[in-house]
Design a protein around this motif. Structure first.
Motif, short mmCIF file in Angstrom:
data_model
loop_
_atom_site.label_atom_id
_atom_site.label_comp_id
_atom_site.label_asym_id
_atom_site.label_seq_id
_atom_site.Cartn_x
_atom_site.Cartn_y
_atom_site.Cartn_z
N ALA A 82 28.15 39.28 -26.64
CA ALA A 82 26.98 38.73 -27.33
C ALA A 82 26.11 39.89 -27.79
O ALA A 82 25.78 40.79 -27.01
CB ALA A 82 26.20 37.81 -26.40
N VAL A 83 25.75 39.91 -29.06
CA VAL A 83 24.99 41.01 -29.66
C VAL A 83 23.77 40.45 -30.38
O VAL A 83 23.68 39.26 -30.68
CB VAL A 83 25.86 41.82 -30.63
CG1 VAL A 83 27.02 42.45 -29.90
CG2 VAL A 83 26.36 40.93 -31.77
N ARG A 84 22.84 41.35 -30.65
CA ARG A 84 21.68 41.00 -31.47
C ARG A 84 21.97 41.31 -32.93
O ARG A 84 22.51 42.37 -33.24
CB ARG A 84 20.44 41.76 -31.01
CG ARG A 84 19.91 41.30 -29.66
CD ARG A 84 18.53 41.85 -29.40
NE ARG A 84 18.03 41.43 -28.11
CZ ARG A 84 17.42 40.27 -27.87
NH1 ARG A 84 17.25 39.42 -28.88
NH2 ARG A 84 16.98 39.96 -26.68
N VAL A 337 20.24 36.58 -30.65
CA VAL A 337 21.45 36.72 -29.83
C VAL A 337 22.53 35.86 -30.48
O VAL A 337 22.38 34.64 -30.62
CB VAL A 337 21.19 36.28 -28.38
CG1 VAL A 337 22.47 36.42 -27.55
CG2 VAL A 337 20.07 37.11 -27.77
N THR A 338 23.62 36.49 -30.89
CA THR A 338 24.66 35.79 -31.64
C THR A 338 26.03 36.00 -31.01
O THR A 338 26.29 37.02 -30.38
CB THR A 338 24.70 36.28 -33.10
OG1 THR A 338 25.00 37.68 -33.13
CG2 THR A 338 23.37 36.04 -33.79
N LYS A 376 28.61 33.58 -37.46
CA LYS A 376 27.71 33.81 -36.34
C LYS A 376 27.03 32.52 -35.94
O LYS A 376 26.76 31.66 -36.78
CB LYS A 376 26.65 34.86 -36.70
CG LYS A 376 27.21 36.24 -37.00
CD LYS A 376 26.10 37.18 -37.43
CE LYS A 376 26.65 38.55 -37.82
NZ LYS A 376 25.58 39.45 -38.30
N VAL A 377 26.74 32.41 -34.63
CA VAL A 377 25.99 31.28 -34.10
C VAL A 377 24.86 31.84 -33.24
O VAL A 377 25.09 32.71 -32.39
CB VAL A 377 26.87 30.34 -33.27
CG1 VAL A 377 26.04 29.23 -32.63
CG2 VAL A 377 27.96 29.72 -34.13
N GLN A 378 23.66 31.36 -33.47
CA GLN A 378 22.52 31.81 -32.67
C GLN A 378 22.54 31.11 -31.31
O GLN A 378 22.71 29.90 -31.22
CB GLN A 378 21.21 31.49 -33.39
CG GLN A 378 19.98 31.89 -32.60
CD GLN A 378 18.70 31.34 -33.19
OE1 GLN A 378 18.75 30.48 -34.08
NE2 GLN A 378 17.56 31.80 -32.72
N ASN A 384 22.78 36.43 -22.45
CA ASN A 384 22.04 37.67 -22.66
C ASN A 384 22.88 38.62 -23.50
O ASN A 384 24.11 38.48 -23.58
CB ASN A 384 21.67 38.32 -21.33
CG ASN A 384 20.74 37.45 -20.51
OD1 ASN A 384 19.83 36.82 -21.05
ND2 ASN A 384 20.97 37.40 -19.21
N VAL A 385 22.22 39.58 -24.09
CA VAL A 385 22.93 40.59 -24.87
C VAL A 385 23.87 41.37 -23.94
O VAL A 385 23.47 41.81 -22.87
CB VAL A 385 21.94 41.54 -25.56
CG1 VAL A 385 22.68 42.64 -26.30
CG2 VAL A 385 21.04 40.77 -26.51
#
Length: 424
Positions: A82-84, A337-338, A376-378, A384-385
């Motif tokens: 999971a990344v920003r 966070v995607t 991408k999905v929010q 968490n990242v």
């Protein structure tokens, strides 16, 4: 050897003792039942042996295989962190290319066309001459109007001189006041006549200018309607040419009424909404522009509201009445966070993901999703990242299952067992 007479009393008893006894009906029934039972036992035994051999030497997907808790090989899965990232809020709609202006050029005066100065399909500028109507009748009308103006100006000058004389005589009490007033009215009348003459001169000049038919806009000329030598009337329905503005050009589309408030909010804030025109497969970008406006009412038949976007169309890839896909970037969520859409799974009550733990086991994690795009999905809450989630192979997992990653080496025990079985 002593022979026994048939008449002897022992003859019948010896024969009965040596002959075989017949089998009764009950005995035959019992024999059939016993045979069927033996055959059923043989069949059941063969089935049991086949199942035992398949479970012991199969692919490991038994009670302990397939990545489940127990024996067997772990399931190989794909993972992602999971990344920003900045997530755009986009609205897509099917639109129709509409020219900014389509003008049918009709002549303002009648006459014979003496010149046609455009080619079919030519790009023309605003004010460029397209055709010329015979100007000679209108030049003559202008000369007549100018001559009448000169004549009436001379008469007005004479009337003013005469009026001055009458006023001098009136001061000497040598003329009646009525004559003075009559001469003053004559001078005023001639001033009105000159005003009319000036208007006629201007009208003649305008008509003479209309003999040169010019384009009121910049655009592309359509097919030719008239030729040299044709007589055309003022306001002819077909006109001389049709000019369509291609640069810039608009795209009209319709968006659902639920998305209209978000677009209206951004417009009220004074923000510029980027627009992209795509081909019908949504793979090729035809042009980039900006959103222009929304209509003032909702179409009750479809529940949509019409909008318009404007494009420069410098490359000329947008053509009037062409169907295109419009993509509006209404807003952008910064540093959300995607995760990929493949990682999100639907449960009975909410969405969830398979979370990879450090010991290479998985656990189910309930999440709340937000805005979604093509890749991408929010994730609003639940991740968490840096958390690692499963993207491929999640349909074969259960809580606490052991998994393997594509780069992991196979276990030594598993390989040795295969080799031993192959040797056997």
């Amino acid at each position: 050897m002593t022979e026994v007479e048939p008449s002897s009393p022992h003859y019948r008893d010896d024969i009965v003792a040596d002959a075989p006894r017949p089998i009764s009906r009950r005995g035959r029934l019992l024999s059939w039942v016993a045979g069927i039972a033996v055959l059923a036992l043989v069949v059941l035994g063969a089935v049991w042996l086949a199942q035992s051999s398949s479970n012991s030497g199969g692919n490991g997907r038994g009670p302990g295989g397939g990545g489940r808790r127990g024996g067997g090989q772990p399931t190989t899965v794909g993972t992602v962190k999971a990344v920003r990232a900045d997530l755009p809020i986009q609205v897509e709609a099917l639109g129709t290319v509409t020219p900014a202006a389509t003008v049918t050029i009709r002549p303002q005066v009648s006459g014979t066309i003496t010149q046609v100065l455009y080619r079919e399909g030519q790009l023309v500028r605003k004010g460029e001459t397209l055709a010329i109507i015979d100007p000679r009748p209108y030049q003559a009308a202008l000369l007549q109007a100018q001559g009448a103006l000169i004549r009436d100006r001379a008469q007005l000058a004479n009337a003013r001189v005469q009026l001055g004389r009458y006023q001098t005589l009136l001061g000497q009490d040598s003329i009646a006041r009525q004559d003075v007033d009559t001469q003053a009215a004559t001078a005023k009348q001639l001033e009105g006549t000159i005003a009319i003459d000036r208007g006629q001169v201007q009208q003649a000049q305008i008509n003479l200018g209309f003999t040169r038919v010019v384009s009121p806009v910049t655009g592309r000329v359509g097919l030719r309607v008239v030729d040299i030598g044709n007589y055309i009337g003022a306001g002819d329905a077909n006109g001389i040419a049709v000019v369509t503005t291609l640069q810039p050009i608009d795209v009209a589309f319709a968006v659902p009424q639920d998305q209209a408030p978000a677009i209206g909010k951004r417009i009220a804030q004074g923000a510029e909404i980027p627009a992209v025109a795509l081909d019908r497969t949504r793979t090729q970008t035809l042009d980039q522009g900006r959103f222009s406006t929304l209509d003032n009412q909702v179409d009750t038949a479809t529940g949509t509201i019409k909008g318009k976007a404007r494009f420069a169309n410098a490359s000329g890839q947008l053509y009037p009445s062409q169907f295109v896909n419009v993509r509006l970037t209404v807003d952008t969520i910064s540093q959300a966070v995607t995760i990929p859409p493949a990682a999100v799974r639907s449960g009975q009550d909410a969405s969830f993901v398979w979370l990879l733990k450090p010991d290479k086991t998985v656990t189910q994690r309930t999440i709340k999703t937000g805005i979604a795009s093509a890749d991408k999905v929010q994730v609003v809450s639940g991740l968490n990242v840096g958390d690692i989630v499963i993207t491929d192979g999640g349909d074969r997992l259960s809580e606490g299952a052991k998994v393997a990653l594509p780069g992991d080496k196979p276990a030594a025990g598993a390989g040795g067992g295969r080799r031993r079985r192959n040797r056997g």
